[in-house]
Design a protein around this motif. Structure first.
Motif, PDB file in Angstrom:
ATOM      1  N   GLY A  10       0.819  -1.194   0.000  1.00 43.06           N
ATOM      2  CA  GLY A  10       0.000   0.000   0.000  1.00 43.06           C
ATOM      3  C   GLY A  10       0.850   1.238   0.000  1.00 43.06           C
ATOM      4  O   GLY A  10       2.049   1.186  -0.276  1.00 43.06           O
ATOM      5  N   THR A  11       0.234   2.357   0.314  1.00 44.49           N
ATOM      6  CA  THR A  11       0.918   3.641   0.372  1.00 44.49           C
ATOM      7  C   THR A  11       1.048   4.097   1.814  1.00 44.49           C
ATOM      8  O   THR A  11       0.089   4.024   2.591  1.00 44.49           O
ATOM      9  CB  THR A  11       0.154   4.698  -0.437  1.00 44.49           C
ATOM     10  OG1 THR A  11       0.041   4.278  -1.792  1.00 44.49           O
ATOM     11  CG2 THR A  11       0.885   6.034  -0.397  1.00 44.49           C
ATOM     12  N   VAL A  12       2.239   4.549   2.173  1.00 44.19           N
ATOM     13  CA  VAL A  12       2.511   4.974   3.539  1.00 44.19           C
ATOM     14  C   VAL A  12       3.415   6.201   3.508  1.00 44.19           C
ATOM     15  O   VAL A  12       4.191   6.391   2.576  1.00 44.19           O
ATOM     16  CB  VAL A  12       3.161   3.823   4.341  1.00 44.19           C
ATOM     17  CG1 VAL A  12       4.531   3.472   3.768  1.00 44.19           C
ATOM     18  CG2 VAL A  12       3.252   4.165   5.820  1.00 44.19           C
ATOM     19  N   GLN A  13       3.306   7.045   4.520  1.00 39.30           N
ATOM     20  CA  GLN A  13       4.161   8.226   4.623  1.00 39.30           C
ATOM     21  C   GLN A  13       5.557   7.855   5.102  1.00 39.30           C
ATOM     22  O   GLN A  13       5.740   6.820   5.750  1.00 39.30           O
ATOM     23  CB  GLN A  13       3.546   9.242   5.585  1.00 39.30           C
ATOM     24  CG  GLN A  13       2.256   9.859   5.086  1.00 39.30           C
ATOM     25  CD  GLN A  13       1.741  10.941   6.006  1.00 39.30           C
ATOM     26  OE1 GLN A  13       2.052  10.975   7.187  1.00 39.30           O
ATOM     27  NE2 GLN A  13       0.941  11.839   5.460  1.00 39.30           N
ATOM     28  N   LEU A  18       4.700  -0.872   7.369  1.00 36.96           N
ATOM     29  CA  LEU A  18       3.835  -1.812   6.680  1.00 36.96           C
ATOM     30  C   LEU A  18       4.296  -3.222   7.012  1.00 36.96           C
ATOM     31  O   LEU A  18       5.481  -3.445   7.269  1.00 36.96           O
ATOM     32  CB  LEU A  18       3.875  -1.624   5.165  1.00 36.96           C
ATOM     33  CG  LEU A  18       3.093  -0.472   4.544  1.00 36.96           C
ATOM     34  CD1 LEU A  18       3.398  -0.393   3.050  1.00 36.96           C
ATOM     35  CD2 LEU A  18       1.602  -0.639   4.766  1.00 36.96           C
ATOM     36  N   ARG A  19       3.368  -4.149   6.982  1.00 34.99           N
ATOM     37  CA  ARG A  19       3.697  -5.552   7.173  1.00 34.99           C
ATOM     38  C   ARG A  19       3.204  -6.342   5.970  1.00 34.99           C
ATOM     39  O   ARG A  19       1.997  -6.393   5.709  1.00 34.99           O
ATOM     40  CB  ARG A  19       3.058  -6.107   8.442  1.00 34.99           C
ATOM     41  CG  ARG A  19       3.543  -7.512   8.813  1.00 34.99           C
ATOM     42  CD  ARG A  19       2.652  -8.127   9.862  1.00 34.99           C
ATOM     43  NE  ARG A  19       3.232  -9.314  10.469  1.00 34.99           N
ATOM     44  CZ  ARG A  19       2.527 -10.254  11.107  1.00 34.99           C
ATOM     45  NH1 ARG A  19       1.215 -10.118  11.233  1.00 34.99           N
ATOM     46  NH2 ARG A  19       3.138 -11.293  11.637  1.00 34.99           N
ATOM     47  N   LEU A  85      10.032   3.630   7.159  1.00 36.76           N
ATOM     48  CA  LEU A  85      10.096   3.581   5.703  1.00 36.76           C
ATOM     49  C   LEU A  85      10.571   4.904   5.107  1.00 36.76           C
ATOM     50  O   LEU A  85      10.256   5.982   5.613  1.00 36.76           O
ATOM     51  CB  LEU A  85       8.739   3.195   5.137  1.00 36.76           C
ATOM     52  CG  LEU A  85       8.405   1.707   5.283  1.00 36.76           C
ATOM     53  CD1 LEU A  85       6.911   1.470   5.122  1.00 36.76           C
ATOM     54  CD2 LEU A  85       9.186   0.895   4.251  1.00 36.76           C
ATOM     55  N   LYS A  86      11.326   4.784   4.032  1.00 35.55           N
ATOM     56  CA  LYS A  86      11.893   5.920   3.319  1.00 35.55           C
ATOM     57  C   LYS A  86      11.376   5.949   1.887  1.00 35.55           C
ATOM     58  O   LYS A  86      10.877   4.951   1.377  1.00 35.55           O
ATOM     59  CB  LYS A  86      13.425   5.825   3.288  1.00 35.55           C
ATOM     60  CG  LYS A  86      14.085   5.668   4.640  1.00 35.55           C
ATOM     61  CD  LYS A  86      15.582   5.433   4.476  1.00 35.55           C
ATOM     62  CE  LYS A  86      16.270   5.279   5.814  1.00 35.55           C
ATOM     63  NZ  LYS A  86      17.728   5.032   5.647  1.00 35.55           N
ATOM     64  N   VAL A 114       6.071   4.754  -0.748  1.00 35.42           N
ATOM     65  CA  VAL A 114       6.345   5.649   0.366  1.00 35.42           C
ATOM     66  C   VAL A 114       6.304   7.065  -0.179  1.00 35.42           C
ATOM     67  O   VAL A 114       7.133   7.445  -1.012  1.00 35.42           O
ATOM     68  CB  VAL A 114       7.697   5.354   1.019  1.00 35.42           C
ATOM     69  CG1 VAL A 114       7.903   6.257   2.230  1.00 35.42           C
ATOM     70  CG2 VAL A 114       7.776   3.887   1.427  1.00 35.42           C
ATOM     71  N   SER A 115       5.333   7.832   0.268  1.00 35.52           N
ATOM     72  CA  SER A 115       5.106   9.160  -0.286  1.00 35.52           C
ATOM     73  C   SER A 115       4.512  10.075   0.762  1.00 35.52           C
ATOM     74  O   SER A 115       3.714   9.657   1.598  1.00 35.52           O
ATOM     75  CB  SER A 115       4.165   9.071  -1.486  1.00 35.52           C
ATOM     76  OG  SER A 115       3.848  10.354  -1.996  1.00 35.52           O
TER      77      SER A 115
END
Length: 116
Positions: A10-13, A18-19, A85-86, A114-115
């Motif tokens: 998915g998308t994460v900052q 995330l797993r 996350l980067k 990652v955004s």
């Protein structure tokens, strides 16, 4: 029929977590190494984490200290916990199985973005 099915992308900052999960079927995943690869856009696929049959793990330097690979043999599932996350972690992540010294079994991949 051998199958590896990834989920959890998915998308994460940046700085988030995330797993990923990989459900295995059609072979005994407990007796040989399992791993996670990733392929960033426009770049080569790279191995980021390995878990061996006895539970020992190995990580690429780029993810060491941030990612954790684990498995549950009874559930036939391999996990990749991704923390801190980067932007550079953005990629399609693939589950794979190593047999006879070759990463020969692959899942179809799951997108991690990652955004901010």
């Amino acid at each position: 029929q051998v199958q590896l099915v990834e989920s959890g992308g998915g998308t994460v900052q940046p700085g988030g977590s995330l797993r990923l999960s990989c459900a295995a079927s059609g072979f005994d995943m407990s007796t040989h190494p399992m791993g996670w690869y990733r392929q960033p856009p426009g770049k080569e696929r790279e191995l980021v984490a390995t878990i061996f049959s006895g539970g020992a793990t190995d990580y690429a330097d780029s993810v060491k200290g941030r990612f954790t690979i684990s498995k549950d043999n009874s559930k036939l599932t391999v996990y990749l916990q991704m923390d801190s996350l980067k932007f550079e972690d953005t990629a399609v992540y693939y589950c794979a199985s190593r047999r006879f010294g070759v990463w020969g079994w692959w899942g179809r991949g799951t997108q991690v973005t990652v955004s901010s």
